[in-house]
Design an enzyme around this catalytic site. Structure first.
Site, PDB file in Angstrom:
ATOM      1  N   THR A  91      31.633 -28.789  53.138  1.00  0.00           N
ATOM      2  CA  THR A  91      30.703 -29.907  52.982  1.00  0.00           C
ATOM      3  C   THR A  91      31.352 -31.044  52.201  1.00  0.00           C
ATOM      4  O   THR A  91      31.166 -32.221  52.516  1.00  0.00           O
ATOM      5  CB  THR A  91      29.430 -29.432  52.256  1.00  0.00           C
ATOM      6  N   GLN A 121      25.944 -28.579  57.882  1.00  0.00           N
ATOM      7  CA  GLN A 121      26.234 -29.660  56.949  1.00  0.00           C
ATOM      8  C   GLN A 121      27.125 -30.708  57.614  1.00  0.00           C
ATOM      9  O   GLN A 121      28.190 -30.379  58.148  1.00  0.00           O
ATOM     10  CB  GLN A 121      26.932 -29.121  55.694  1.00  0.00           C
ATOM     11  N   GLN A 143      21.633 -32.963  58.498  1.00  0.00           N
ATOM     12  CA  GLN A 143      21.711 -32.156  57.276  1.00  0.00           C
ATOM     13  C   GLN A 143      22.775 -32.731  56.347  1.00  0.00           C
ATOM     14  O   GLN A 143      23.904 -33.008  56.769  1.00  0.00           O
ATOM     15  CB  GLN A 143      22.052 -30.701  57.621  1.00  0.00           C
ATOM     16  N   ASP A 144      22.409 -32.915  55.063  1.00  0.00           N
ATOM     17  CA  ASP A 144      23.359 -33.388  54.038  1.00  0.00           C
ATOM     18  C   ASP A 144      23.867 -34.800  54.342  1.00  0.00           C
ATOM     19  O   ASP A 144      25.055 -35.080  54.202  1.00  0.00           O
ATOM     20  CB  ASP A 144      24.539 -32.423  53.904  1.00  0.00           C
ATOM     21  N   ASP A 165      18.089 -31.179  53.025  1.00  0.00           N
ATOM     22  CA  ASP A 165      18.868 -31.554  51.835  1.00  0.00           C
ATOM     23  C   ASP A 165      19.615 -32.871  52.058  1.00  0.00           C
ATOM     24  O   ASP A 165      20.784 -33.008  51.682  1.00  0.00           O
ATOM     25  CB  ASP A 165      19.886 -30.452  51.501  1.00  0.00           C
ATOM     26  N   ARG A 222      14.363 -29.397  46.648  1.00  0.00           N
ATOM     27  CA  ARG A 222      14.578 -28.065  46.096  1.00  0.00           C
ATOM     28  C   ARG A 222      15.804 -28.129  45.188  1.00  0.00           C
ATOM     29  O   ARG A 222      16.683 -28.989  45.371  1.00  0.00           O
ATOM     30  CB  ARG A 222      14.753 -27.023  47.195  1.00  0.00           C
ATOM     31  N   TRP A 224      19.251 -27.495  43.998  1.00  0.00           N
ATOM     32  CA  TRP A 224      20.560 -26.946  44.344  1.00  0.00           C
ATOM     33  C   TRP A 224      21.216 -26.374  43.083  1.00  0.00           C
ATOM     34  O   TRP A 224      21.850 -25.330  43.107  1.00  0.00           O
ATOM     35  CB  TRP A 224      21.419 -28.036  44.980  1.00  0.00           C
TER      36      TRP A 224
END
Length: 317
Positions: A91, A121, A143-144, A165, A222, A224
């Site tokens: 990532t 990711q 994502q990401d 995320d 959330r 991490w």
């Protein structure tokens, strides 16, 4: 010292360079004056890397909808002109754009990871640098999408989209007047503060959160890191936000340490009475520290944001 201005144009007829990376490569190592790279409209398909040794770079487009920096790396598939020992792996190394030079500014630019949904990711931009600012930019992905990894950042009038995320990392950031769009079920934020002593966190100030028309399918965030810290203030939340609001990432112990706050938000997704019991609705005195630009610009003796024409911009600009 006056800033230097260079231009990038894909056709090569009106610009000094054909690619953004060529313009960045031209910037002297350990430069002390700002280089403004004016990017002509176009879709620039290549990864971009701003190294630690090149600070004070501005990327300036005319309109973010037609000035697009895009690539399609994922955490498990990275093609890049830099070696993995330079940009990292997984990532961390998969950003379409990676910024490690301090005092970076972008305006009217789209940063995109074009990998399709389900690719895992897939970072549009990673920012591992202090005192970076983004104005009227777009961050596109799933994502990401936006990896605010380290340092202090200020984002104004930006558009950020994703699913899982999609705003994450452990920097100290204010996102002001930004549009957050939740494309499918997931989590808007995954802030990774490691301890209560760290001053990092994300503040969403006077933002708008929209969805795809569905109801109650995404969380505000959330943790991490166990002390992940996120504040939504004066923000409109549409019905895509789950009533519970926040997720503990499958660890009940995170509920004792995560700092998830809301303050005077509104809209159908703002449901203080139905939120998880371990998030907080701030009172006025508690909210003050998060509502001022001093959250990302804490030293009044050495400020990095200046107020010009009612807009906060870096002094170095």
């Amino acid at each position: 010292m006056a800033s230097r201005v260079v231009t990038v144009s894909q056709d090569g007829t009106t610009g000094d360079f054909r690619t953004v990376q060529e313009a960045i490569d031209m910037v002297p190592l350990c430069n002390t004056c700002r280089t403004v790279i004016r990017v002509a409209p176009g879709v620039y398909r290549q990864p971009v890397y701003v190294p630690k040794t090149k600070n004070l770079i501005t990327l300036a487009g005319i309109c973010p909808e037609n000035t697009i920096l895009t690539w399609n790396n994922t955490a498990t598939k990275i093609e890049h002109h830099q070696a993995s020992r330079v940009i990292g792996t997984g990532t961390f190394g998969c950003g379409s754009v990676i910024v490690e030079g301090e005092d970076f500014i972008a305006e009217n630019i789209t940063f995109e990871n074009s990998s399709p949904e389900g690719s895992g990711q897939a970072v549009a931009i990673r920012v591992t640098a202090d005192r970076c600012a983004f104005y009227n930019c777009r961050f596109l992905g799933w994502q990401d999408t936006l990896y605010l990894h380290y340092g202090k950042q200020y984002l104004k009038d930006c558009y950020i989209e994703g699913s899982v995320d999609f705003i994450f990392g452990n920097s100290t950031a204010i996102l002001e007047h930004c549009h957050i769009h939740c494309k499918s079920q997931g989590f808007i934020t995954a802030q990774s503060r490691k301890s209560s002593q760290e001053t990092t966190g994300y503040v969403f100030l006077r933002c708008v959160i929209t969805g795809n028309g569905g109801n109650s399918y995404t969380y505000l965030g959330r943790p991490w890191g166990p002390f992940g810290r996120v504040v939504f203030a004066y923000t409109y939340m549409d019905a895509c936000i789950k009533h519970g609001g926040w997720n503990n990432w499958g660890k009940t112990e995170n509920e004792r340490s995560a700092c998830f706050y809301e303050y005077r938000c509104f809209g159908p997704g703002s449901c203080p009475a139905k939120r998880v019991t371990w998030c907080r609705e701030l009172i006025n005195e508690e909210a003050e520290q998060f509502l001022a630009h001093s959250f990302v610009d804490p030293d009044p003796q050495r400020p990095w944001l200046a107020l010009r024409m009612a807009l906060k911009i870096p002094y170095s600009a």
